[in-house]
Structure formats: C-alpha cells, structure tokens
Design a protein around this motif. Structure first.
Motif, PDB file in Angstrom:
ATOM      1  N   HIS A 291       0.816  -1.209   0.000  1.00 38.62           N
ATOM      2  CA  HIS A 291       0.000   0.000   0.000  1.00 38.62           C
ATOM      3  C   HIS A 291       0.851   1.262   0.000  1.00 38.62           C
ATOM      4  CE1 HIS A 291      -3.480  -2.453   1.634  1.00 38.62           C
ATOM      5  NE2 HIS A 291      -3.868  -1.985   0.479  1.00 38.62           N
ATOM      6  N   TYR A 292       2.136   1.127   0.236  1.00 37.93           N
ATOM      7  CA  TYR A 292       2.990   2.295   0.361  1.00 37.93           C
ATOM      8  C   TYR A 292       3.371   2.839  -1.012  1.00 37.93           C
ATOM      9  CZ  TYR A 292       6.694   5.443   1.689  1.00 37.93           C
ATOM     10  OH  TYR A 292       7.455   6.564   1.852  1.00 37.93           O
ATOM     11  N   VAL A 293       3.118   4.109  -1.202  1.00 39.11           N
ATOM     12  CA  VAL A 293       3.548   4.829  -2.397  1.00 39.11           C
ATOM     13  C   VAL A 293       4.396   5.984  -1.888  1.00 39.11           C
ATOM     14  CG1 VAL A 293       2.774   6.168  -4.396  1.00 39.11           C
ATOM     15  CG2 VAL A 293       1.446   4.192  -3.635  1.00 39.11           C
ATOM     16  N   THR A 294       5.463   6.278  -2.602  1.00 41.56           N
ATOM     17  CA  THR A 294       6.376   7.327  -2.164  1.00 41.56           C
ATOM     18  C   THR A 294       5.646   8.640  -1.900  1.00 41.56           C
ATOM     19  OG1 THR A 294       8.315   8.604  -2.816  1.00 41.56           O
ATOM     20  CG2 THR A 294       6.915   7.836  -4.575  1.00 41.56           C
ATOM     21  N   PRO A 295       6.055   9.396  -0.898  1.00 46.53           N
ATOM     22  CA  PRO A 295       5.423  10.696  -0.637  1.00 46.53           C
ATOM     23  C   PRO A 295       5.462  11.624  -1.851  1.00 46.53           C
ATOM     24  CG  PRO A 295       6.879  10.109   1.160  1.00 46.53           C
ATOM     25  CD  PRO A 295       7.086   9.076   0.084  1.00 46.53           C
ATOM     26  N   TRP A 296       6.480  11.483  -2.688  1.00 46.94           N
ATOM     27  CA  TRP A 296       6.586  12.347  -3.867  1.00 46.94           C
ATOM     28  C   TRP A 296       5.392  12.193  -4.791  1.00 46.94           C
ATOM     29  CZ3 TRP A 296       9.588  16.356  -3.829  1.00 46.94           C
ATOM     30  CH2 TRP A 296      10.697  16.351  -3.001  1.00 46.94           C
ATOM     31  N   PHE A 297       4.852  10.987  -4.875  1.00 48.78           N
ATOM     32  CA  PHE A 297       3.660  10.779  -5.691  1.00 48.78           C
ATOM     33  C   PHE A 297       2.499  11.611  -5.155  1.00 48.78           C
ATOM     34  CE2 PHE A 297      -0.412   8.689  -6.361  1.00 48.78           C
ATOM     35  CZ  PHE A 297      -0.437   8.612  -7.738  1.00 48.78           C
ATOM     36  N   TRP A 298       2.273  11.539  -3.838  1.00 50.76           N
ATOM     37  CA  TRP A 298       1.144  12.245  -3.228  1.00 50.76           C
ATOM     38  C   TRP A 298       1.356  13.755  -3.261  1.00 50.76           C
ATOM     39  CZ3 TRP A 298      -2.553   9.082  -3.559  1.00 50.76           C
ATOM     40  CH2 TRP A 298      -2.374   7.728  -3.298  1.00 50.76           C
ATOM     41  N   TRP A 299       2.591  14.198  -3.017  1.00 52.59           N
ATOM     42  CA  TRP A 299       2.877  15.635  -3.114  1.00 52.59           C
ATOM     43  C   TRP A 299       2.703  16.111  -4.555  1.00 52.59           C
ATOM     44  CZ3 TRP A 299       8.031  14.706  -0.168  1.00 52.59           C
ATOM     45  CH2 TRP A 299       7.777  14.577   1.196  1.00 52.59           C
ATOM     46  N   GLY A 300       3.095  15.271  -5.517  1.00 49.48           N
ATOM     47  CA  GLY A 300       2.914  15.608  -6.927  1.00 49.48           C
ATOM     48  C   GLY A 300       1.434  15.713  -7.303  1.00 49.48           C
ATOM     49  N   LEU A 301       0.629  14.803  -6.752  1.00 50.08           N
ATOM     50  CA  LEU A 301      -0.807  14.863  -7.000  1.00 50.08           C
ATOM     51  C   LEU A 301      -1.396  16.149  -6.431  1.00 50.08           C
ATOM     52  CD1 LEU A 301      -3.394  13.541  -8.023  1.00 50.08           C
ATOM     53  CD2 LEU A 301      -3.553  12.349  -5.817  1.00 50.08           C
ATOM     54  N   ALA A 302      -0.989  16.510  -5.221  1.00 51.49           N
ATOM     55  CA  ALA A 302      -1.465  17.762  -4.616  1.00 51.49           C
ATOM     56  C   ALA A 302      -1.047  18.963  -5.464  1.00 51.49           C
ATOM     57  CB  ALA A 302      -0.923  17.896  -3.190  1.00 51.49           C
ATOM     58  N   THR A 303       0.173  18.940  -5.962  1.00 50.43           N
ATOM     59  CA  THR A 303       0.662  20.021  -6.825  1.00 50.43           C
ATOM     60  C   THR A 303      -0.151  20.084  -8.116  1.00 50.43           C
ATOM     61  OG1 THR A 303       2.879  19.798  -5.895  1.00 50.43           O
ATOM     62  CG2 THR A 303       2.692  20.914  -8.029  1.00 50.43           C
ATOM     63  N   ALA A 304      -0.475  18.923  -8.681  1.00 49.40           N
ATOM     64  CA  ALA A 304      -1.280  18.886  -9.904  1.00 49.40           C
ATOM     65  C   ALA A 304      -2.672  19.468  -9.664  1.00 49.40           C
ATOM     66  CB  ALA A 304      -1.383  17.453 -10.423  1.00 49.40           C
ATOM     67  N   VAL A 305      -3.281  19.146  -8.530  1.00 46.12           N
ATOM     68  CA  VAL A 305      -4.605  19.694  -8.195  1.00 46.12           C
ATOM     69  C   VAL A 305      -4.521  21.217  -8.083  1.00 46.12           C
ATOM     70  CG1 VAL A 305      -6.362  19.851  -6.363  1.00 46.12           C
ATOM     71  CG2 VAL A 305      -5.504  17.613  -7.093  1.00 46.12           C
ATOM     72  N   ALA A 306      -3.527  21.708  -7.348  1.00 44.71           N
ATOM     73  CA  ALA A 306      -3.375  23.162  -7.170  1.00 44.71           C
ATOM     74  C   ALA A 306      -3.089  23.845  -8.506  1.00 44.71           C
ATOM     75  CB  ALA A 306      -2.261  23.455  -6.168  1.00 44.71           C
ATOM     76  N   THR A 307      -2.272  23.229  -9.343  1.00 42.27           N
ATOM     77  CA  THR A 307      -1.938  23.806 -10.651  1.00 42.27           C
ATOM     78  C   THR A 307      -3.153  23.849 -11.561  1.00 42.27           C
ATOM     79  OG1 THR A 307       0.339  23.016 -10.440  1.00 42.27           O
ATOM     80  CG2 THR A 307      -0.424  23.566 -12.662  1.00 42.27           C
ATOM     81  N   LEU A 308      -3.913  22.762 -11.604  1.00 45.47           N
ATOM     82  CA  LEU A 308      -5.127  22.727 -12.415  1.00 45.47           C
ATOM     83  C   LEU A 308      -6.132  23.770 -11.921  1.00 45.47           C
ATOM     84  CD1 LEU A 308      -6.295  21.135 -14.811  1.00 45.47           C
ATOM     85  CD2 LEU A 308      -7.233  19.513 -13.160  1.00 45.47           C
ATOM     86  N   ASP A 309      -6.285  23.865 -10.622  1.00 45.16           N
ATOM     87  CA  ASP A 309      -7.179  24.858 -10.032  1.00 45.16           C
ATOM     88  C   ASP A 309      -6.753  26.271 -10.441  1.00 45.16           C
ATOM     89  OD1 ASP A 309      -9.170  25.900  -8.006  1.00 45.16           O
ATOM     90  OD2 ASP A 309      -7.309  26.614  -7.088  1.00 45.16           O
ATOM     91  N   GLN A 310      -5.475  26.563 -10.323  1.00 43.73           N
ATOM     92  CA  GLN A 310      -4.983  27.901 -10.705  1.00 43.73           C
ATOM     93  C   GLN A 310      -5.162  28.159 -12.193  1.00 43.73           C
ATOM     94  OE1 GLN A 310      -3.737  30.604  -8.779  1.00 43.73           O
ATOM     95  NE2 GLN A 310      -4.895  29.326  -7.344  1.00 43.73           N
ATOM     96  N   GLY A 311      -4.998  27.130 -13.012  1.00 46.22           N
ATOM     97  CA  GLY A 311      -5.208  27.276 -14.444  1.00 46.22           C
ATOM     98  C   GLY A 311      -6.641  27.664 -14.769  1.00 46.22           C
TER      99      GLY A 311
END
Length: 169
Positions: free
Chosen positions: A9-29
């Motif tokens: 079940h473990y996925v690197t934190p970078w994946f989750w931080w990247g997903l959060a960044t993608a959400v924020a970037t899409l929102d700002q777009g």
C-alpha cells in the motif's frame, strides 16, 4: 504477511505531493482562464442547472466572514499554511491509499486557495449550480478537492478497524 500487505500500500510521498501540486496547478489554471475570459460578475449558462461564473470570495466556505473587514484574509492564509504543512508531513508516512489520496486532495485544494488569498486577496469561484430560484454558492476546483478529500478520509475511517478493536478490557 501483514508487513507485506502494508508495504504494497505504500507509495512514495513524492507521488502524493505531486498529486497535490497537480490539483493546485489545475485549479490555478481554471481560475486564470476565468479571470481572463470573463468579466467579474458575468455568467455563462451551460445547462438548465449549471453556469460558469466569475465571482470573488474574500471569506471562506459560503462566504463566511467575507465582510469581516480584511483581517480574515490573513487568518485564512495562516490556517491554510498550517493545514498544508501538517498534511505534507502526514504524507511522509505510509497510509492506506484512500487516506493518502484524501490528504493529497485536501492539500492541493488548500494550496490552490492559499495562492489566491496570498496573491489576489480573494478566492476566484467559477462553478455555479442552481435549481429554479435556489442557487448553491459558487465554488472552484480547490473546493471540490477539499470536500472530496474529507469525504475520502471519512469513508476510509469507516472501513478500517479502530486500534481498539479486538482488545478486551
């Protein structure tokens, strides 16, 4: 066996931080597009229940504290910063995927609205749902991510046994 199940079940934190960044970037777009294409207060009807609008919210959900005189901007910035740091730190540890996804969505939404409050002084809202004379307050992708993340965490908490389960007193 249990350690192996947890490891899968473990996925690197970078994946989750990247997903959060993608959400924020899409929102700002989306917010940038709305600000460029639509005059403040304008409405583009897309269906019998949905409009794209250009609205500004200086408060929180449902315009809570919107007329508070300006101090609320810094209050909401501080809350978003604290929440973002806590969530980013939580994502450093292994969690079930539904929890990590929930934390990531909330983090991305918090960052999206934090950017607005920090640089614009307000949050841009653009999604407007209504039925006849009733209208839900306008909102944005960041708000959807926050609510979706909270819902995922709630559902995840219902599906996992509590640490107290199985203990006898």
């Amino acid at each position: 066996m249990k350690a192996h199940q947890e490891a899968t079940h473990y996925v690197t934190p970078w994946f989750w931080w990247g997903l959060a960044t993608a959400v924020a970037t899409l929102d700002q777009g989306f917010k940038s597009i709305v600000e460029r294409l639509f005059a403040l207060g304008s409405t583009l009807p897309l269906s019998s229940f949905f409009n794209i609008v250009h609205a500004r919210n200086t408060g929180a959900a449902f315009s809570f504290l919107a007329e508070a005189g300006g101090w609320q901007r810094y209050f909401f910035i501080a809350i978003a910063l604290v929440v973002s740091v806590v969530l980013a730190l939580l994502l450093r540890r292994a969690h079930p995927p539904s929890e990590s996804l929930g934390y990531s969505l909330i983090l991305g939404g918090a960052i999206g609205n934090l950017i607005d409050r920090s640089f614009r002084g307000y949050v841009v809202d653009y999604l407007d749902f209504y039925y006849q004379t009733w209208s839900w307050p306008a909102f944005n992708l960041a708000d959807i991510a926050i609510v979706g993340g909270v819902l995922l965490l709630f559902l995840s908490s219902l599906s996992q046994p509590s640490p107290q389960a199985g203990r006898t007193g």
